[in-house]
Design a protein around this motif. Structure first.
Motif, PDB file in Angstrom:
ATOM      1  N   VAL A   1       0.861  -1.189   0.000  1.00 25.02           N
ATOM      2  CA  VAL A   1       0.000   0.000   0.000  1.00 25.02           C
ATOM      3  C   VAL A   1       0.900   1.243   0.000  1.00 25.02           C
ATOM      4  O   VAL A   1       0.777   2.108   0.848  1.00 25.02           O
ATOM      5  CB  VAL A   1      -0.971  -0.018   1.208  1.00 25.02           C
ATOM      6  N   ASN A   2       1.785   1.317  -0.942  1.00 23.98           N
ATOM      7  CA  ASN A   2       2.661   2.479  -1.153  1.00 23.98           C
ATOM      8  C   ASN A   2       3.469   2.844   0.095  1.00 23.98           C
ATOM      9  O   ASN A   2       3.448   3.993   0.550  1.00 23.98           O
ATOM     10  CB  ASN A   2       1.840   3.690  -1.627  1.00 23.98           C
ATOM     11  N   THR A   3       4.192   1.862   0.609  1.00 21.40           N
ATOM     12  CA  THR A   3       4.909   2.105   1.865  1.00 21.40           C
ATOM     13  C   THR A   3       6.421   2.274   1.670  1.00 21.40           C
ATOM     14  O   THR A   3       7.167   2.203   2.645  1.00 21.40           O
ATOM     15  CB  THR A   3       4.656   0.960   2.867  1.00 21.40           C
ATOM     16  N   GLY A   4       6.849   2.499   0.425  1.00 15.36           N
ATOM     17  CA  GLY A   4       8.280   2.687   0.192  1.00 15.36           C
ATOM     18  C   GLY A   4       8.720   4.131   0.328  1.00 15.36           C
ATOM     19  O   GLY A   4       9.338   4.695  -0.569  1.00 15.36           O
ATOM     20  N   LYS A   5       8.394   4.742   1.440  1.00 15.36           N
ATOM     21  CA  LYS A   5       8.677   6.174   1.631  1.00 15.36           C
ATOM     22  C   LYS A   5       9.580   6.416   2.839  1.00 15.36           C
ATOM     23  O   LYS A   5       9.656   5.579   3.746  1.00 15.36           O
ATOM     24  CB  LYS A   5       7.364   6.928   1.816  1.00 15.36           C
ATOM     25  N   LEU A   6      10.226   7.552   2.845  1.00 11.37           N
ATOM     26  CA  LEU A   6      11.202   7.876   3.885  1.00 11.37           C
ATOM     27  C   LEU A   6      11.207   9.387   4.126  1.00 11.37           C
ATOM     28  O   LEU A   6      11.270  10.163   3.170  1.00 11.37           O
ATOM     29  CB  LEU A   6      12.598   7.444   3.386  1.00 11.37           C
TER      30      LEU A   6
ATOM     31  N   GLY B   1      14.259   9.552 -10.510  1.00 15.37           N
ATOM     32  CA  GLY B   1      13.100  10.457 -10.503  1.00 15.37           C
ATOM     33  C   GLY B   1      12.579  10.868  -9.149  1.00 15.37           C
ATOM     34  O   GLY B   1      11.642  11.638  -9.061  1.00 15.37           O
ATOM     35  N   ARG B   2      13.142  10.362  -8.071  1.00 12.54           N
ATOM     36  CA  ARG B   2      12.583  10.697  -6.749  1.00 12.54           C
ATOM     37  C   ARG B   2      13.465  11.713  -6.046  1.00 12.54           C
ATOM     38  O   ARG B   2      14.681  11.515  -5.957  1.00 12.54           O
ATOM     39  CB  ARG B   2      12.478   9.441  -5.889  1.00 12.54           C
ATOM     40  N   ALA B   3      12.870  12.787  -5.606  1.00 17.16           N
ATOM     41  CA  ALA B   3      13.658  13.854  -4.984  1.00 17.16           C
ATOM     42  C   ALA B   3      12.952  14.322  -3.737  1.00 17.16           C
ATOM     43  O   ALA B   3      11.738  14.523  -3.759  1.00 17.16           O
ATOM     44  CB  ALA B   3      13.809  15.007  -5.957  1.00 17.16           C
TER      45      ALA B   3
ATOM     46  N   PHE C   1      -7.683   6.217 -14.736  1.00 23.54           N
ATOM     47  CA  PHE C   1      -7.239   7.529 -15.237  1.00 23.54           C
ATOM     48  C   PHE C   1      -5.943   7.950 -14.537  1.00 23.54           C
ATOM     49  O   PHE C   1      -5.023   8.486 -15.166  1.00 23.54           O
ATOM     50  CB  PHE C   1      -8.334   8.578 -15.013  1.00 23.54           C
ATOM     51  N   TRP C   2      -5.876   7.665 -13.239  1.00 25.52           N
ATOM     52  CA  TRP C   2      -4.644   7.979 -12.499  1.00 25.52           C
ATOM     53  C   TRP C   2      -3.439   7.297 -13.158  1.00 25.52           C
ATOM     54  O   TRP C   2      -2.376   7.892 -13.327  1.00 25.52           O
ATOM     55  CB  TRP C   2      -4.780   7.524 -11.038  1.00 25.52           C
ATOM     56  N   MET C   3      -3.621   6.040 -13.554  1.00 24.45           N
ATOM     57  CA  MET C   3      -2.513   5.302 -14.154  1.00 24.45           C
ATOM     58  C   MET C   3      -2.064   5.938 -15.467  1.00 24.45           C
ATOM     59  O   MET C   3      -0.923   5.778 -15.884  1.00 24.45           O
ATOM     60  CB  MET C   3      -2.917   3.840 -14.384  1.00 24.45           C
TER      61      MET C   3
ATOM     62  N   LEU D   1       7.200  -0.589  -3.608  1.00 27.76           N
ATOM     63  CA  LEU D   1       5.990  -1.101  -2.965  1.00 27.76           C
ATOM     64  C   LEU D   1       4.758  -0.246  -3.242  1.00 27.76           C
ATOM     65  O   LEU D   1       3.995   0.096  -2.336  1.00 27.76           O
ATOM     66  CB  LEU D   1       6.224  -1.228  -1.452  1.00 27.76           C
ATOM     67  N   CYS D   2       4.590   0.113  -4.504  1.00 25.67           N
ATOM     68  CA  CYS D   2       3.488   0.995  -4.892  1.00 25.67           C
ATOM     69  C   CYS D   2       2.594   0.292  -5.907  1.00 25.67           C
ATOM     70  O   CYS D   2       3.086  -0.335  -6.828  1.00 25.67           O
ATOM     71  CB  CYS D   2       4.066   2.269  -5.489  1.00 25.67           C
ATOM     72  N   PHE D   3       1.269   0.419  -5.734  1.00 30.60           N
ATOM     73  CA  PHE D   3       0.361  -0.228  -6.694  1.00 30.60           C
ATOM     74  C   PHE D   3      -0.211   0.757  -7.706  1.00 30.60           C
ATOM     75  O   PHE D   3      -1.064   0.396  -8.507  1.00 30.60           O
ATOM     76  CB  PHE D   3      -0.775  -0.949  -5.952  1.00 30.60           C
ATOM     77  N   MET D   4       0.232   1.998  -7.663  1.00 28.51           N
ATOM     78  CA  MET D   4      -0.339   3.006  -8.575  1.00 28.51           C
ATOM     79  C   MET D   4       0.745   3.972  -9.064  1.00 28.51           C
ATOM     80  O   MET D   4       0.677   5.158  -8.790  1.00 28.51           O
ATOM     81  CB  MET D   4      -1.471   3.749  -7.875  1.00 28.51           C
ATOM     82  N   PRO D   5       1.738   3.455  -9.799  1.00 31.91           N
ATOM     83  CA  PRO D   5       2.900   4.271 -10.185  1.00 31.91           C
ATOM     84  C   PRO D   5       2.509   5.615 -10.804  1.00 31.91           C
ATOM     85  O   PRO D   5       1.569   5.670 -11.596  1.00 31.91           O
ATOM     86  CB  PRO D   5       3.589   3.416 -11.254  1.00 31.91           C
ATOM     87  N   CYS D   6       3.234   6.661 -10.420  1.00 35.47           N
ATOM     88  CA  CYS D   6       2.904   7.983 -10.977  1.00 35.47           C
ATOM     89  C   CYS D   6       4.137   8.672 -11.565  1.00 35.47           C
ATOM     90  O   CYS D   6       4.093   9.863 -11.846  1.00 35.47           O
ATOM     91  CB  CYS D   6       2.243   8.858  -9.930  1.00 35.47           C
ATOM     92  N   GLY D   7       5.221   7.922 -11.767  1.00 34.55           N
ATOM     93  CA  GLY D   7       6.425   8.556 -12.332  1.00 34.55           C
ATOM     94  C   GLY D   7       6.398   8.499 -13.856  1.00 34.55           C
ATOM     95  O   GLY D   7       6.914   7.569 -14.457  1.00 34.55           O
TER      96      GLY D   7
ATOM     97  N   ARG E   1       0.608   9.186   0.679  1.00 33.75           N
ATOM     98  CA  ARG E   1      -0.794   9.534   0.942  1.00 33.75           C
ATOM     99  C   ARG E   1      -1.657   9.461  -0.316  1.00 33.75           C
ATOM    100  O   ARG E   1      -2.880   9.601  -0.270  1.00 33.75           O
ATOM    101  CB  ARG E   1      -0.888  10.941   1.537  1.00 33.75           C
ATOM    102  N   LEU E   2      -1.028   9.282  -1.489  1.00 31.16           N
ATOM    103  CA  LEU E   2      -1.787   9.413  -2.738  1.00 31.16           C
ATOM    104  C   LEU E   2      -2.871   8.345  -2.940  1.00 31.16           C
ATOM    105  O   LEU E   2      -3.870   8.628  -3.595  1.00 31.16           O
ATOM    106  CB  LEU E   2      -0.834   9.481  -3.937  1.00 31.16           C
ATOM    107  N   PRO E   3      -2.742   7.110  -2.402  1.00 30.70           N
ATOM    108  CA  PRO E   3      -3.864   6.188  -2.548  1.00 30.70           C
ATOM    109  C   PRO E   3      -5.164   6.785  -1.987  1.00 30.70           C
ATOM    110  O   PRO E   3      -6.228   6.638  -2.566  1.00 30.70           O
ATOM    111  CB  PRO E   3      -3.426   4.968  -1.734  1.00 30.70           C
TER     112      PRO E   3
HETATM  113 FE1  SF4 Z   1       5.394   7.012  -5.296  1.00 28.22          FE
HETATM  114 FE2  SF4 Z   1       3.442   7.931  -6.857  1.00 28.22          FE
HETATM  115 FE3  SF4 Z   1       3.332   5.469  -5.933  1.00 28.22          FE
HETATM  116 FE4  SF4 Z   1       3.006   7.511  -4.263  1.00 28.22          FE
HETATM  117  S1  SF4 Z   1       1.658   6.945  -5.964  1.00 28.22           S
HETATM  118  S2  SF4 Z   1       4.242   5.690  -3.892  1.00 28.22           S
HETATM  119  S3  SF4 Z   1       4.439   9.034  -5.133  1.00 28.22           S
HETATM  120  S4  SF4 Z   1       4.859   6.294  -7.353  1.00 28.22           S
END
Ligand code: SF4
Ligand code: PTT
Length: 609
Positions: A72-77, A180-182, A234-236, A286-292, A483-485
């Motif tokens: 559930v998009n938990t690859g964040k720091l 791409g991540r900053a 649409f998000w995808m 660990l993201c199910f909705m890539p946005c890059g 938080r984007l999910p």
């Molecule tokens: Fe990263 Fe975008 Fe996935 Fe959030 S939705 S974890 S910002 S790729």
């Protein structure tokens, strides 16, 4: 203590030593992790008045109990420190394998202090820290650095790095991961550079302890629900970039250095164009909705997000996606924040139009992509006029004088992110009260505001800002997940207490998370006050341009903020937060949040109501 590894890795670059410290269970419960842990450490340990670029500053990489668990998009720091651009608390939230591996290596956070006597990179795993010479990496761009380090340590190494901008202490240098991540808009890359720290490489394969193994099943169910949400497909296709069309429609798209809210050429840089030009799609771990979304740029390819397009496109009068992407690419390679860079370039264009840059022998016109690209590189390398702009718009405007201050779209020294607020008082309040300086992350209230009494300054608006700050700036920055999910595809917030309980065993309610959020906010505000040595309502006021220079075009022509009404809105905000009308948390509020001792420190600087 399931959910947490219970260990903080402390690294001293000066002495080339490290130590593992136990994470106190009560701190974990009261501050959770991520931003919470970061501010607790900075408040407790940083000597007041520390120069952010001195060895004494602490650079903190902090995960939370959800980091690295489930998809559930938990690859964040969270990356945090005292900020060199604002002088207050600074952080950013970066999608990075390094965060996941840090947890798997057995650490909830890494705290780096001191200064290496030569360029250094750290290699971290379960066994601790190795200090490596980074002389041959110094000067390399972020992508080349990551490639080189992965060649040495393997593709399964997570890498956090700075570019030439961080090395030269550009005040809005960021930390970069996975190209791409900053992250760390308020100069976290400069703090890293000031420590002679070029990169942090992390590897880890261990288990993250959880209270209930059912967490995987819960995660899978959440992801399944997320994929079924109406907005998912649409998000995808467009990710955050469809916000360009939305912002145009709502007249909030930053245009010509935040002078207007609409851009005639928005279609050439919007989400539909991104969808058409896309060549690759990447994500955080660990993201199910890539946005890059990657698109071709003038000289390569780059990942574009809404903020990058708005600030490097419409804000500069550039209506060509491959040019915008190229400016984005330069920022990523050099390791500079696109938002502050776009603001700074826009500021330079407007100042130049007004003849204010003449005495510095510099000229640049709206929409001049080539000059903007050159200037961006000059900023990163601190050459010529770029050196001045590397200090950010507040300091640059002070040097230019002659009214240039009104062209600097900043609060507390940090540049505003991608929403024009001439006709959005609540969003302006969100910017002005954001705990890191004006960034939308803590309260993207504008999507709600444009659907409501748009030009109103009601108590309800102040309440909505706080509601969002609690969830976005509290929950998500403390347990640390994207938080984007929730924001973008509408995944129910109810999943997060469930995931949190399975991870930690704590039966967390929304009230618990909200209280942690309030505690974090109060302590961050206290930190700013201590570091500034005073406080004033003026510090919580949005940029003068939105008050003094009305929109000249579009359906909201003539709109601007009103000082008196804004002040009323700010009073509601303070009141609802339990802070005094001087912007200082009340003694009673601090006591309720378990921070009574903080009042004693604050009394040295301000009246504590
Ligand atoms: Fe990263 Fe975008 Fe996935 Fe959030 S939705 S974890 S910002 S790729
Ligand atoms: C984030 C800020 C944003 S917010 C953007 S686009 W956005 C800019 N991206 C940059 C970039 O790219 N290159 C560059 N050189 N500088 C950049 N600066 C800007 O940085 C980002 C995503 C995004 S994309 C957003 S909204 C969400 N932010 C989250 C957050 O803050 N917290 C959280 N729990 N989840 C979030 N999810 C989303 O993450 P900062 P990232 Mg970020 C090319 O870093 O300092 O917080 O600033 O890091 O990994 O790129 O994720 O339309």
């Amino acid at each position: 203590m399931p959910g947490w590894q219970g260990r903080i890795l402390r690294v001293d670059l000066t002495r080339r030593k490290f130590v593992v410290q136990e994470l106190d269970a009560s701190i974990a419960r009261d501050f959770i992790g991520g931003r919470g842990l970061a501010i607790k450490i900075l408040w407790d340990e940083l000597p007041p008045g520390t120069d952010p670029l001195s060895p004494h500053n602490k650079l903190i990489f902090a995960a939370g109990p959800l980091t690295g668990l489930t998809n559930v998009n938990t690859g964040k720091l969270v990356v945090a420190a005292k900020s060199p651009i604002t002088g207050g608390y600074g952080d950013g939230n970066i999608g990075a394998w390094a965060g996941v591996y840090m947890r798997r290596a057995g650490y909830d956070a890494i705290v780096v202090e001191g200064r290496a006597n030569k360029p250094t990179y750290l290699y971290i795993d379960e066994r601790g820290v190795e200090f490596h010479d980074a002389s041959d990496l110094w000067g390399l761009n972020t992508w080349a650095t990551e490639d080189k380090l992965q060649k040495i340590h393997g593709r399964d190494a997570g890498v956090l790095t700075i570019g030439p901008a961080g090395e030269r202490l550009v005040k809005y240098a960021v930390v970069v991961a996975q190209r791409g991540r900053a992250g760390g808009r308020p100069g976290m890359g400069a703090v890293m550079g000031s420590k002679n720290l070029k990169a942090v490489v992390v590897k880890g394969k261990g288990e993250i302890p959880v209270a209930d193994k059912a967490i995987n099943k819960i995660g899978i169910e959440a992801v399944e629900q997320g994929r079924k949400m109406p907005g998912y497909s649409f998000w995808m296709k467009q990710g955050t970039t469809s916000t360009v069309e939305w912002a145009q429609e709502a007249s909030v798209l930053p245009t010509y250095n935040f002078s207007e809210g609409q851009f005639d050429e928005f279609e050439k840089i919007g989400g539909a164009m991104v969808e058409k030009m896309e060549v690759d799609l990447k994500s955080c771990p660990l993201c199910f909705m890539p946005c890059g979304h990657w698109v071709p740029s003038e000289e390569g390819t780059a990942e574009v997000d809404y903020e990058n397009i708005a600030l490097l496109g419409s804000n500069l009068g550039i209506g060509d996606l491959s040019k915008v992407a190229e400016l984005n690419r330069v920022a990523d390679l050099m390791g500079m924040d696109t938002i502050s860079l776009g603001n700074t370039l826009g500021f330079a264009m407007e100042a130049s139009e007004r003849g204010l840059t003449k005495e510095f022998g510099y000229k640049i016109e709206w929409g001049d992509y080539k000059a903007a690209r050159e200037l961006a590189i000059d900023i990163a390398l601190r050459r010529g006029f770029g050196d001045l702009l590397a200090e950010g718009t507040m300091r640059a405007s002070q040097r230019l004088g002659k009214g240039a201050e009104e062209l600097a779209v900043q609060v507390k020294g940090l540049e505003v992110s991608g929403y024009d607020c001439h006709a959005a008082p609540a969003m302006a309040l969100a910017y002005a009260t954001s705990p890191i300086g004006p960034h939308h992350k803590d309260a993207w209230v504008i999507s709600w505001e444009v659907k409501t009494d748009r030009l109103g300054y009601t108590r309800e608006k102040a309440a909505k800002v706080i509601e969002l700050q609690r969830i976005r700036g509290g929950w998500f920055e403390a347990f640390v997940a994207c938080r984007l999910p929730w924001v973008e595809v509408g995944l129910s917030l109810d999943w997060y207490p469930k995931l949190f309980k399975a991870a930690t065993g704590i039966d967390a309610t929304p009230d618990y998370f909200n209280e942690v959020g309030d505690r974090i906010y109060a302590l961050i505000r206290a930190f700013w006050i201590r570091e500034y040595g005073y406080w004033s309502r003026e510090l919580d006021v949005p940029p003068p341009k939105w008050f003094k220079r009305p929109l000249t075009k579009g359906p909201l022509k003539g709109a601007h903020l009103d000082y008196d009404k804004y002040n009323e809105l700010l009073s509601h905000y303070y009141d609802l937060r339990g802070w005094g009308q001087n912007g200082v948390p009340r003694r009673s509020t601090l006591k309720r949040l378990g921070l009574a001792h903080v009042a004693e420190t604050l009394e040295k600087y301000v009246e504590v109501p």
